[in-house]
Scaffold this motif. Structure first.
Motif, PDB file in Angstrom:
ATOM      1  N   CYS A   3     -17.582  -8.581 -13.199  1.00 18.14           N
ATOM      2  CA  CYS A   3     -18.704  -9.446 -13.580  1.00 18.14           C
ATOM      3  C   CYS A   3     -18.335 -10.927 -13.607  1.00 18.14           C
ATOM      4  CB  CYS A   3     -19.277  -9.006 -14.925  1.00 18.14           C
ATOM      5  SG  CYS A   3     -18.028  -8.892 -16.237  1.00 18.14           S
ATOM      6  N   ASP A   4     -17.068 -11.242 -13.901  1.00 15.12           N
ATOM      7  CA  ASP A   4     -16.626 -12.634 -13.940  1.00 15.12           C
ATOM      8  C   ASP A   4     -16.157 -13.142 -12.579  1.00 15.12           C
ATOM      9  OD1 ASP A   4     -17.080 -12.865 -16.711  1.00 15.12           O
ATOM     10  OD2 ASP A   4     -15.121 -11.971 -17.137  1.00 15.12           O
ATOM     11  N   LYS A   5     -16.080 -12.250 -11.611  1.00 18.75           N
ATOM     12  CA  LYS A   5     -15.608 -12.562 -10.265  1.00 18.75           C
ATOM     13  C   LYS A   5     -14.173 -13.104 -10.253  1.00 18.75           C
ATOM     14  CE  LYS A   5     -20.095 -13.210  -8.098  1.00 18.75           C
ATOM     15  NZ  LYS A   5     -20.942 -14.111  -7.311  1.00 18.75           N
ATOM     16  N   ASP A   6     -13.337 -12.566 -11.203  1.00 17.71           N
ATOM     17  CA  ASP A   6     -11.947 -13.013 -11.246  1.00 17.71           C
ATOM     18  C   ASP A   6     -10.944 -11.871 -11.083  1.00 17.71           C
ATOM     19  OD1 ASP A   6     -12.176 -11.772 -13.720  1.00 17.71           O
ATOM     20  OD2 ASP A   6     -11.644 -13.551 -14.886  1.00 17.71           O
ATOM     21  N   THR A   7     -11.438 -10.688 -10.721  1.00 15.79           N
ATOM     22  CA  THR A   7     -10.592  -9.531 -10.444  1.00 15.79           C
ATOM     23  C   THR A   7     -11.254  -8.712  -9.346  1.00 15.79           C
ATOM     24  OG1 THR A   7      -9.884  -9.438 -12.762  1.00 15.79           O
ATOM     25  CG2 THR A   7      -9.509  -7.463 -11.436  1.00 15.79           C
ATOM     26  N   LEU A   8     -10.435  -8.172  -8.440  1.00 19.61           N
ATOM     27  CA  LEU A   8     -10.957  -7.334  -7.363  1.00 19.61           C
ATOM     28  C   LEU A   8     -10.612  -5.870  -7.619  1.00 19.61           C
ATOM     29  CD1 LEU A   8      -9.888  -9.507  -4.302  1.00 19.61           C
ATOM     30  CD2 LEU A   8     -12.161  -9.386  -5.380  1.00 19.61           C
ATOM     31  N   LEU A   9     -11.478  -4.996  -7.176  1.00 26.65           N
ATOM     32  CA  LEU A   9     -11.230  -3.553  -7.167  1.00 26.65           C
ATOM     33  C   LEU A   9     -11.405  -3.117  -5.721  1.00 26.65           C
ATOM     34  CD1 LEU A   9     -10.779  -0.817  -8.576  1.00 26.65           C
ATOM     35  CD2 LEU A   9     -13.266  -0.703  -8.904  1.00 26.65           C
ATOM     36  N   ILE A  10     -10.332  -2.602  -5.135  1.00 31.27           N
ATOM     37  CA  ILE A  10     -10.364  -2.226  -3.716  1.00 31.27           C
ATOM     38  C   ILE A  10     -10.198  -0.716  -3.609  1.00 31.27           C
ATOM     39  CG2 ILE A  10      -9.298  -2.578  -1.465  1.00 31.27           C
ATOM     40  CD1 ILE A  10      -8.332  -5.305  -2.491  1.00 31.27           C
ATOM     41  N   HIS A  11     -11.202  -0.075  -3.050  1.00 31.13           N
ATOM     42  CA  HIS A  11     -11.135   1.372  -2.799  1.00 31.13           C
ATOM     43  C   HIS A  11     -10.536   1.577  -1.421  1.00 31.13           C
ATOM     44  CE1 HIS A  11     -14.525   1.876  -5.870  1.00 31.13           C
ATOM     45  NE2 HIS A  11     -13.415   2.354  -6.400  1.00 31.13           N
ATOM     46  N   VAL A  12      -9.541   2.467  -1.353  1.00 28.79           N
ATOM     47  CA  VAL A  12      -8.818   2.675  -0.102  1.00 28.79           C
ATOM     48  C   VAL A  12      -8.622   4.153   0.194  1.00 28.79           C
ATOM     49  CG1 VAL A  12      -7.519   0.513  -0.373  1.00 28.79           C
ATOM     50  CG2 VAL A  12      -6.500   2.670  -1.141  1.00 28.79           C
ATOM     51  N   GLU A  13      -8.332   4.396   1.454  1.00 27.62           N
ATOM     52  CA  GLU A  13      -7.775   5.679   1.879  1.00 27.62           C
ATOM     53  C   GLU A  13      -6.291   5.398   2.067  1.00 27.62           C
ATOM     54  OE1 GLU A  13      -7.632   8.159   5.959  1.00 27.62           O
ATOM     55  OE2 GLU A  13      -9.636   7.585   5.288  1.00 27.62           O
ATOM     56  N   GLN A  14      -5.477   5.997   1.205  1.00 24.03           N
ATOM     57  CA  GLN A  14      -4.033   5.753   1.217  1.00 24.03           C
ATOM     58  C   GLN A  14      -3.351   6.676   2.219  1.00 24.03           C
ATOM     59  OE1 GLN A  14      -1.992   3.518  -0.758  1.00 24.03           O
ATOM     60  NE2 GLN A  14      -0.528   4.230   0.761  1.00 24.03           N
ATOM     61  N   VAL A  15      -2.522   6.097   3.078  1.00 23.74           N
ATOM     62  CA  VAL A  15      -1.671   6.877   3.971  1.00 23.74           C
ATOM     63  C   VAL A  15      -0.305   6.951   3.305  1.00 23.74           C
ATOM     64  CG1 VAL A  15      -0.545   6.927   6.229  1.00 23.74           C
ATOM     65  CG2 VAL A  15      -2.921   6.132   6.027  1.00 23.74           C
ATOM     66  N   GLY A  16       0.205   8.150   3.091  1.00 23.78           N
ATOM     67  CA  GLY A  16       1.501   8.297   2.428  1.00 23.78           C
ATOM     68  C   GLY A  16       1.394   7.954   0.958  1.00 23.78           C
ATOM     69  N   ALA A  17       2.243   7.054   0.491  1.00 23.42           N
ATOM     70  CA  ALA A  17       2.297   6.691  -0.921  1.00 23.42           C
ATOM     71  C   ALA A  17       2.075   5.198  -1.109  1.00 23.42           C
ATOM     72  CB  ALA A  17       3.647   7.092  -1.498  1.00 23.42           C
ATOM     73  N   ALA A  18       1.576   4.827  -2.271  1.00 20.80           N
ATOM     74  CA  ALA A  18       1.358   3.418  -2.585  1.00 20.80           C
ATOM     75  C   ALA A  18       2.602   2.771  -3.184  1.00 20.80           C
ATOM     76  CB  ALA A  18       0.186   3.265  -3.551  1.00 20.80           C
ATOM     77  N   CYS A  19       3.433   3.553  -3.862  1.00 20.24           N
ATOM     78  CA  CYS A  19       4.552   3.012  -4.629  1.00 20.24           C
ATOM     79  C   CYS A  19       5.845   2.978  -3.819  1.00 20.24           C
ATOM     80  CB  CYS A  19       4.758   3.850  -5.893  1.00 20.24           C
ATOM     81  SG  CYS A  19       6.088   3.239  -6.925  1.00 20.24           S
ATOM     82  N   HIS A  20       6.554   1.849  -3.898  1.00 20.20           N
ATOM     83  CA  HIS A  20       7.830   1.723  -3.189  1.00 20.20           C
ATOM     84  C   HIS A  20       8.916   2.620  -3.788  1.00 20.20           C
ATOM     85  CE1 HIS A  20       8.518  -1.132  -6.481  1.00 20.20           C
ATOM     86  NE2 HIS A  20       9.817  -0.942  -6.253  1.00 20.20           N
ATOM     87  N   ASP A  21       8.657   3.179  -4.976  1.00 19.38           N
ATOM     88  CA  ASP A  21       9.594   4.137  -5.575  1.00 19.38           C
ATOM     89  C   ASP A  21       9.398   5.546  -5.020  1.00 19.38           C
ATOM     90  OD1 ASP A  21      10.823   2.243  -7.182  1.00 19.38           O
ATOM     91  OD2 ASP A  21       9.641   2.737  -8.962  1.00 19.38           O
ATOM     92  N   GLY A  22       8.410   5.710  -4.138  1.00 20.22           N
ATOM     93  CA  GLY A  22       8.181   6.996  -3.492  1.00 20.22           C
ATOM     94  C   GLY A  22       7.064   7.829  -4.082  1.00 20.22           C
ATOM     95  N   TYR A  23       6.389   7.308  -5.093  1.00 16.37           N
ATOM     96  CA  TYR A  23       5.298   8.048  -5.734  1.00 16.37           C
ATOM     97  C   TYR A  23       3.958   7.659  -5.123  1.00 16.37           C
ATOM     98  CZ  TYR A  23       8.696   9.576  -9.139  1.00 16.37           C
ATOM     99  OH  TYR A  23       9.791  10.159  -9.727  1.00 16.37           O
ATOM    100  N   TYR A  24       3.005   8.588  -5.206  1.00 11.98           N
ATOM    101  CA  TYR A  24       1.683   8.322  -4.637  1.00 11.98           C
ATOM    102  C   TYR A  24       1.055   7.098  -5.288  1.00 11.98           C
ATOM    103  CZ  TYR A  24      -2.979   9.001  -2.800  1.00 11.98           C
ATOM    104  OH  TYR A  24      -4.172   8.801  -2.160  1.00 11.98           O
ATOM    105  N   SER A  25       1.177   6.979  -6.614  1.00 11.66           N
ATOM    106  CA  SER A  25       0.647   5.850  -7.372  1.00 11.66           C
ATOM    107  C   SER A  25       1.796   5.103  -8.036  1.00 11.66           C
ATOM    108  CB  SER A  25      -0.324   6.353  -8.445  1.00 11.66           C
ATOM    109  OG  SER A  25      -0.643   5.314  -9.359  1.00 11.66           O
ATOM    110  N   CYS A  26       1.655   3.806  -8.176  1.00 17.45           N
ATOM    111  CA  CYS A  26       2.641   3.023  -8.918  1.00 17.45           C
ATOM    112  C   CYS A  26       2.620   3.365 -10.404  1.00 17.45           C
ATOM    113  CB  CYS A  26       2.367   1.529  -8.740  1.00 17.45           C
ATOM    114  SG  CYS A  26       2.653   0.944  -7.059  1.00 17.45           S
TER     115      CYS A  26
END
Length: 128
Positions: free
Chosen positions: A78-101
Motif C-alpha cells: 500500500c505504501d509502494k515501498d516494498t515489492l512482492l514477486i511471485h515466481v516459478e522457481q527452477v531448482g532452489a532459491a537459497c545459495h545454501d542449497g535449500y528451496y527457500s532461504c
C-alpha cells in the motif's frame, strides 16, 4: 519507460526490498534488494534481477547456479515501498542449497531447527 514503476518509493540508496514468493505454493523463497535498473531488467526479461549491496552490482538470480526465477507477477504494498514477486522457481532459491532461504525455524535450545528441503549441495554447484 514503465509508468507504473514511477510511483515506487526507493530508499535513500535507491533500493527497494523485494520479497520473492513461490507462485504455486505461496512459500516465501527469499528477500533481496532491487534498484531501478534491476527492476527494469526483471520486467523486460521475465527473470528476477537484483542489486547486490556487498558487490555493488546487478545480478541475475541463478546466474551461477542455473536456478532462475520466472516472474509470474509483481505487486507492491500500500505504501509502494516494498515489492512482492511471485515466481516459478527452477531448482532452489537459497545459495545454501535449500528451496527457500527461510529454512530454519526458531525453537527452544541453542540452535535453529532446519525445517526446509535441501535441493542441492552448494560445493557441487558453485565449485568453491
Amino acid at each position: 519507460m514503465d509508468v507504473q514503476l514511477e510511483g515506487l518509493k526507493f530508499d535513500s540508496n535507491g533500493l527497494i526490498p523485494a520479497i520473492v514468493q513461490d507462485a504455486a505454493s505461496g512459500e516465501v523463497l527469499m528477500m533481496a534488494w532491487m534498484n531501478r535498473a534491476s527492476l527494469d531488467k526483471t520486467v523486460a526479461t521475465g527473470k528476477t534481477h537484483f542489486f547486490s549491496r556487498s558487490r555493488n552490482k546487478l545480478w541475475l538470480k541463478g546466474e551461477s547456479s542455473g536456478h532462475v526465477q520466472h516472474v509470474k507477477s509483481i505487486r507492491t504494498d500500500c505504501d509502494k515501498d516494498t515489492l512482492l514477486i511471485h515466481v516459478e522457481q527452477v531448482g532452489a532459491a537459497c545459495h545454501d542449497g535449500y528451496y527457500s532461504c527461510f529454512y530454519r525455524e526458531h525453537q527452544l535450545g541453542p540452535d535453529w531447527k532446519v525445517v526446509g528441503k535441501k535441493v542441492f549441495e552448494p560445493a557441487a554447484v558453485y565449485k568453491k
